[in-house]
Design a protein around this motif. Structure first.
Motif, mmCIF file in Angstrom:
data_model
loop_
_atom_site.group_PDB
_atom_site.id
_atom_site.type_symbol
_atom_site.label_atom_id
_atom_site.label_comp_id
_atom_site.label_asym_id
_atom_site.label_seq_id
_atom_site.Cartn_x
_atom_site.Cartn_y
_atom_site.Cartn_z
ATOM 1 N N GLY A 34 13.565 -94.025 16.518
ATOM 2 C CA GLY A 34 12.478 -93.354 17.225
ATOM 3 C C GLY A 34 12.100 -91.982 16.697
ATOM 4 N N LEU A 35 12.914 -91.404 15.833
ATOM 5 C CA LEU A 35 12.597 -90.064 15.354
ATOM 6 C C LEU A 35 11.659 -90.135 14.155
ATOM 7 C CD1 LEU A 35 16.131 -88.377 15.452
ATOM 8 C CD2 LEU A 35 14.310 -88.204 17.165
ATOM 9 N N ASP A 90 20.404 -90.699 14.023
ATOM 10 C CA ASP A 90 21.271 -90.477 15.181
ATOM 11 C C ASP A 90 21.261 -91.713 16.091
ATOM 12 O OD1 ASP A 90 23.009 -89.271 16.962
ATOM 13 O OD2 ASP A 90 21.995 -87.336 16.863
ATOM 14 N N VAL A 91 22.245 -91.756 16.961
ATOM 15 C CA VAL A 91 22.374 -92.896 17.863
ATOM 16 C C VAL A 91 21.134 -93.048 18.732
ATOM 17 C CG1 VAL A 91 23.962 -93.982 19.478
ATOM 18 C CG2 VAL A 91 24.657 -91.912 18.280
ATOM 19 N N ALA A 92 20.678 -94.272 18.903
ATOM 20 C CA ALA A 92 19.651 -94.556 19.900
ATOM 21 C C ALA A 92 20.309 -95.392 20.983
ATOM 22 C CB ALA A 92 18.503 -95.344 19.284
ATOM 23 N N TYR A 93 20.056 -95.041 22.213
ATOM 24 C CA TYR A 93 20.578 -95.822 23.321
ATOM 25 C C TYR A 93 19.472 -96.702 23.866
ATOM 26 C CZ TYR A 93 24.619 -92.812 23.052
ATOM 27 O OH TYR A 93 25.730 -92.163 22.604
ATOM 28 N N THR A 98 30.121 -90.879 17.858
ATOM 29 C CA THR A 98 29.586 -90.584 19.186
ATOM 30 C C THR A 98 29.239 -91.878 19.920
ATOM 31 O OG1 THR A 98 28.707 -88.421 18.600
ATOM 32 C CG2 THR A 98 27.589 -89.570 20.378
ATOM 33 N N LYS A 145 11.119 -93.336 23.131
ATOM 34 C CA LYS A 145 12.027 -93.496 21.994
ATOM 35 C C LYS A 145 12.666 -92.210 21.491
ATOM 36 C CE LYS A 145 8.177 -93.795 18.688
ATOM 37 N NZ LYS A 145 7.209 -93.199 19.636
ATOM 38 N N ALA A 146 12.052 -91.055 21.729
ATOM 39 C CA ALA A 146 12.712 -89.800 21.341
ATOM 40 C C ALA A 146 13.801 -89.446 22.362
ATOM 41 C CB ALA A 146 11.703 -88.661 21.224
ATOM 42 N N ALA A 204 15.498 -91.556 23.873
ATOM 43 C CA ALA A 204 16.595 -92.505 23.627
ATOM 44 C C ALA A 204 17.620 -91.933 22.665
ATOM 45 C CB ALA A 204 16.041 -93.813 23.075
ATOM 46 N N LYS A 205 17.246 -90.857 21.986
ATOM 47 C CA LYS A 205 18.096 -90.265 20.960
ATOM 48 C C LYS A 205 18.839 -89.044 21.464
ATOM 49 C CE LYS A 205 17.019 -92.726 17.402
ATOM 50 N NZ LYS A 205 17.944 -93.204 16.380
ATOM 51 N N ARG A 235 21.245 -86.416 23.565
ATOM 52 C CA ARG A 235 22.562 -86.355 24.178
ATOM 53 C C ARG A 235 22.436 -86.106 25.684
ATOM 54 N NH1 ARG A 235 23.835 -88.134 19.813
ATOM 55 N NH2 ARG A 235 24.835 -86.929 18.158
ATOM 56 N N TRP A 291 14.790 -78.081 20.711
ATOM 57 C CA TRP A 291 15.709 -79.197 20.467
ATOM 58 C C TRP A 291 15.655 -79.519 18.988
ATOM 59 C CZ3 TRP A 291 14.248 -84.896 20.329
ATOM 60 C CH2 TRP A 291 15.372 -85.722 20.334
ATOM 61 N N PRO A 331 16.575 -82.443 16.789
ATOM 62 C CA PRO A 331 17.079 -83.825 16.845
ATOM 63 C C PRO A 331 17.943 -84.201 15.649
ATOM 64 C CG PRO A 331 14.724 -83.810 16.368
ATOM 65 C CD PRO A 331 15.107 -82.395 16.654
ATOM 66 N N LYS A 332 17.813 -83.478 14.537
ATOM 67 C CA LYS A 332 18.596 -83.848 13.360
ATOM 68 C C LYS A 332 19.956 -83.171 13.337
ATOM 69 C CE LYS A 332 16.884 -84.761 9.371
ATOM 70 N NZ LYS A 332 16.190 -84.639 8.073
ATOM 71 N N ASN A 333 20.204 -82.341 14.339
ATOM 72 C CA ASN A 333 21.463 -81.603 14.316
ATOM 73 C C ASN A 333 22.067 -81.524 15.715
ATOM 74 O OD1 ASN A 333 23.488 -80.142 13.152
ATOM 75 N ND2 ASN A 333 22.398 -78.186 13.293
ATOM 76 N N GLN A 334 22.256 -82.676 16.321
ATOM 77 C CA GLN A 334 22.808 -82.680 17.672
ATOM 78 C C GLN A 334 24.332 -82.651 17.624
ATOM 79 O OE1 GLN A 334 20.455 -84.844 20.764
ATOM 80 N NE2 GLN A 334 20.205 -86.324 19.139
ATOM 81 N N ARG A 335 24.912 -82.066 18.649
ATOM 82 C CA ARG A 335 26.366 -82.023 18.713
ATOM 83 C C ARG A 335 26.923 -83.434 18.952
ATOM 84 N NH1 ARG A 335 27.414 -76.870 22.792
ATOM 85 N NH2 ARG A 335 26.998 -75.249 21.244
ATOM 86 N N PRO A 336 28.004 -83.779 18.239
ATOM 87 C CA PRO A 336 28.640 -85.057 18.575
ATOM 88 C C PRO A 336 29.042 -85.030 20.048
ATOM 89 C CG PRO A 336 29.612 -84.119 16.592
ATOM 90 C CD PRO A 336 28.715 -83.068 17.173
ATOM 91 N N GLU A 392 8.610 -86.445 20.851
ATOM 92 C CA GLU A 392 9.559 -85.728 19.997
ATOM 93 C C GLU A 392 9.037 -84.320 19.707
ATOM 94 O OE1 GLU A 392 10.639 -87.751 16.373
ATOM 95 O OE2 GLU A 392 11.442 -85.923 15.468
ATOM 96 N N ASP A 393 7.762 -84.224 19.369
ATOM 97 C CA ASP A 393 7.196 -82.918 19.039
ATOM 98 C C ASP A 393 7.255 -81.972 20.238
ATOM 99 O OD1 ASP A 393 6.743 -83.893 16.559
ATOM 100 O OD2 ASP A 393 4.618 -84.337 16.890
#
Ligand SMILES: Nc1nc2c(ncn2[C@@H]2O[C@H](COP(=O)(O)OP(=O)(O)OP(=O)(O)O)[C@@H](O)[C@H]2O)c(=O)[nH]1
Ligand SMILES: [Mg+2]
Lengths: 420, 304
Positions: free
Chosen positions: A58-59, A70-73, A100, B143-144, B146-147, B149, B160, B162-167, B296-297
């Protein structure tokens, strides 16, 4: 109806996202507007078929690069079960995101491209899923359409993977030949592979038995939050003191004798409270509030267990650690913050015992540090005692995360193998 | 005795997970707040908050970003619910942001305050020094989302990445931030639209009347039915007619479409949602239709 959480795993382009798209599509969990959007994008790019991986990728960056970052749920339900899917990235750079997604999974589907066979990244992910103790594994040999649905090829991969898996703690392993793109053996049995006698993937997901995966034996209740209403108008609440938390193991009942850690004092459960009324019993994963018979000084980070079944009270911990940053390396004397259940402590790395080669499972004892995506066994010393179990016995009280104090990033995931 | 099957129903699992998340925030942050719009997701979130701390009151204030273009039924509902709970409500006003020159009102037929909300929200977070902000967003919505955390880090600018989220492993959440940064927390991440409705039904939770079928003056735009109201700009070529409709989502009047429906009970809504072939945002939100990556934007800028 219960919930099954599952994650995908495997190398880049093995078809994980396509499989999830197919599963959602064939089980009618895709809405018209979502499908239209995906068809439009596929057409715009000149793809001849509808690229179902776009349903989860989705990104913007994922769509541009055609990979998962990254994970998609995603969610869907059949009359038998609700499913929570974590579609994880195969690219090695994003292994931490795979971890994760897999950490909470009841089941992992490891995909293998039938043409390419078992790759290094397939082995890494298979190893990680067993390290994370995902209780059920499915090895889905994908793109069978590209190898003429060959039984011989499937058997070859099955043998190769079985040999590798024998070195892992893979408990429940099922092999299914599929084509994610065309839907063979995904929702229903394929006519292209009459030689395959097992069930379809969805049938397997619907029927795999997960109720006994939880630990219902060892009572573990990490105290998360103390509820004290201090209500001036309602006198009956004036002395209310409840210990709130999520049951991490065992079954608790009113009247049970319990022990508080770190004090070691014992008392009995007076009641198990919830907004909806008092309960006769509580077990994982319920979030409840306990009231106890005696006044003991209890705060967040403490543990309630049974007098004859206690976790280890430990400041020296041996754990397998997956390192997840390229910023700093983990090495002897690294100082970090460790979060375990509801307790946070500072920790220092005493020793890196070995680094593991995930391909061969060889232990490199000469290694002096761990870098991004590397896994090793370490000994840690914490500033405060932790109440731990082996990860193999309890994922909740055996797992922890490591945080870098300088950046506040989560840099490691640990699975306890021994403590004293 | 050991024969007993300790399975837990999906709603109970989701509720337990959401309660755990809320308690974790209350324990680890100094100044949390909960975004409460009066929409179905935030209503459910508020109920979960009530349960998490019972019999104590909810230990943080509620905040509503009021665009001034809300449905009056929803504002009434909001105020009633706040009074019932004896909660503290902070209203952050987009009109005030416009008056203060922080943002510029959009003009034209499609003018909407949707995007302006982000500035108002971020200003309020800064002013009140909130370090954790609960949102009712669900991953199945878009869909954004869905990604994202459950504990979603926001930098000094509320952005936000999205390419650098914390595990985020197991149920262990990293709550560490520096001053000026904050975490958006989504306790309902794993709930679907149907879960929300089943929960509303099971709990007997009250919801604003516009979720149920009613007769309303509407007009059609881009295949959506928009309400005829003072704040909604309508062209000569967009005639008004009466229809029996309900709302699937509650946003601004300017960009939230109604769907034709005769569902007057929660049971009927559940049947309708179970049978529908269009997502809730696809059916009802002009703001998401702008582009493939519209959400996302906006999220990168600090939107909910
Ligand atoms: N012929 C054929 N192609 C497939 C099949 N499954 C996937 N593909 C194609 O393989 C390519 C990669 O698929 P993805 O689903 O994006 O792969 P992935 O495993 O999700 O990749 P990452 O998430 O980036 O690791 C796409 O072009 C798919 O159309 C299959 O069963 N048969
Ligand atoms: Mg993918």
């Amino acid at each position: 109806m219960d919930i099954l959480r599952f994650a995908t795993a495997g190398s880049v382009d093995d078809g994980k996202s396509t499989l999830i798209g197919r599963l959602l599509f064939d089980s009618k969990a895709i809405f018209e507007d979502q499908l239209e959007a995906v068809e439009r994008t596929s057409r715009d790019r000149g793809t001849e078929y509808t690229d179902l991986s776009l349903l989860t990728d989705g990104l913007r960056a994922e769509r541009e690069q055609g990979i998962t970052i990254d994970v998609a749920y995603r969610y869907f339900a059949t009359p038998r079960r609700k499913f929570i899917i974590a579609d994880t990235p195969g690219h090695i750079q994003y292994t931490r995101n795979m971890v994760t997604g897999a950490s909470t999974a009841d089941l992992a589907i490891i995909l293998i491209d039938a043409r390419k066979g078992v790759l290094e990244q397939s082995r890494r992910h298979a190893f990680l899923t067993t390290l994370l103790r995902v209780p059920h594994l499915v090895l889905a040999v994908n793109k069978m359409d590209l190898v003429d649905y060959s039984e011989a090829r499937f058997e070859e991969i099955r043998e190769e993977f079985t040999a590798f898996a024998s070195k892992l703690n893979a408990s429940d392993l099922t092999f299914i030949p599929i084509s994610a793109l065309h839907g063979d053996n995904v929702v229903s049995r394929s006519e292209n592979m009459p030689w395959y006698e097992g069930t379809s993937l969805l049938h397997h997901l619907e029927h795999v038995h997960i109720a006994s995966d939880r630990n219902l034996v060892d009572v573990r209740f990490p105290v998360q939050y103390v509820i004290r209403p201090h209500n001036a108008t309602n006198q009956s609440l004036h002395d209310y003191r409840g210990y709130a938390g999520q049951v991490a193991g065992g079954v608790l009942k009113p009247g049970d004798e319990v022990m508080h850690l770190p004090s070691g004092l014992t008392t009995r459960i007076r009641s198990i409270d919830t907004f909806d009324g008092a309960l006769d019993e509580a077990f994982p994963p319920m979030s409840v509030t306990l009231r106890l018979e005696d006044d003991i000084d209890i705060s967040r980070g403490d543990m309630i267990c049974r007098p004859h079944n206690q976790p280890q009270v430990a400041q020296e911990i041996d754990a397998m650690v997956a390192w997840m940053t390229d910023g700093v390396r983990l090495q002897s004397r690294s100082k970090l913050v460790l979060k375990h259940s509801t307790r946070t402590a500072r920790t220092v790395v005493r020793d890196l015992q070995y680094r593991l080669d995930v391909n061969t499972l060889h232990r490199d004892e000469s290694a002096t540090s761990l870098g991004l995506n590397e896994i090793g066994r370490v000994t840690l010393r914490t500033t405060q005692p932790l109440f731990v179990d082996d990860y193999a016995r309890n994922r909740q009280t055996g797992g922890f995360i490591l945080i870098d104090e300088a950046t506040n990033s989560t840099v490691g995931a640990g699975m306890i193998v021994d403590a004293h | 005795m050991l024969q007993r099957d300790y399975t837990t129903s999906q709603l109970d699992v989701l509720e337990a997970e959401a309660i755990h998340v809320m308690r974790e925030v209350a324990a680890e942050f100094e100044r949390p707040c909960l975004l409460f719009s009066g929409g179905k997701d935030s209503i459910v979130m508020l109920r979960v908050a009530e349960k998490a701390f019972w019999p104590a009151p909810i230990p943080f204030p509620l905040m509503h970003v009021d665009t001034g273009h809300n449905f009056p039924e929803v504002i009434d509902f909001r105020d009633r619910r706040v009074a019932e709970l004896n909660a503290r409500l902070v209203v952050a006003s987009v009109q005030a942001s416009i008056d203060a020159g922080r943002v510029m009102e959009e003009t034209g037929r499609r003018a909407s305050r949707n995007r302006l909300q982000t500035t108002t929200l971020l200003d309020a977070i800064e002013e009140h020094e909130y370090d954790a902000v609960f949102g009712g967003a669900r991953r199945d919505e878009e869909k954004a989302r869905a990604k994202e955390r459950v504990f979603s880090f926001r930098d000094d600018f509320g952005q936000w990445d999205p390419k650098n989220q914390r595990p985020e492993l197991w149920n262990l959440y990293n709550t560490r931030i520096r001053k000026g940064e904050h975490i958006r927390v989504f306790p309902l991440s794993n709930w679907t639209e149907l879960d929300i409705w089943h929960y509303i039904q099971r709990e007997g939770i009250e919801i604003p009347s516009i979720y149920f079928a009613h007769t309303r003056k509407v007009f059609e735009r881009d295949g959506m039915l928009l309400a005829d109201a003072e704040v909604v700009q309508r062209g000569e070529d967009e005639p008004i007619f009466e229809a029996v409709v309900r709302y699937r989502t509650v946003g601004d009047m300017t960009c939230t479409g109604a769907v034709a429906s005769t569902a007057t009970t929660v049971e009927q809504i559940i049947d309708e949602v179970a049978a529908t072939r269009i997502t809730e945002r696809g059916a009802t939100r002009a703001d998401d239709r702008a582009s493939e990556a519209a959400m996302e934007d906006r999220k990168k800028e600090g939107y909910f």
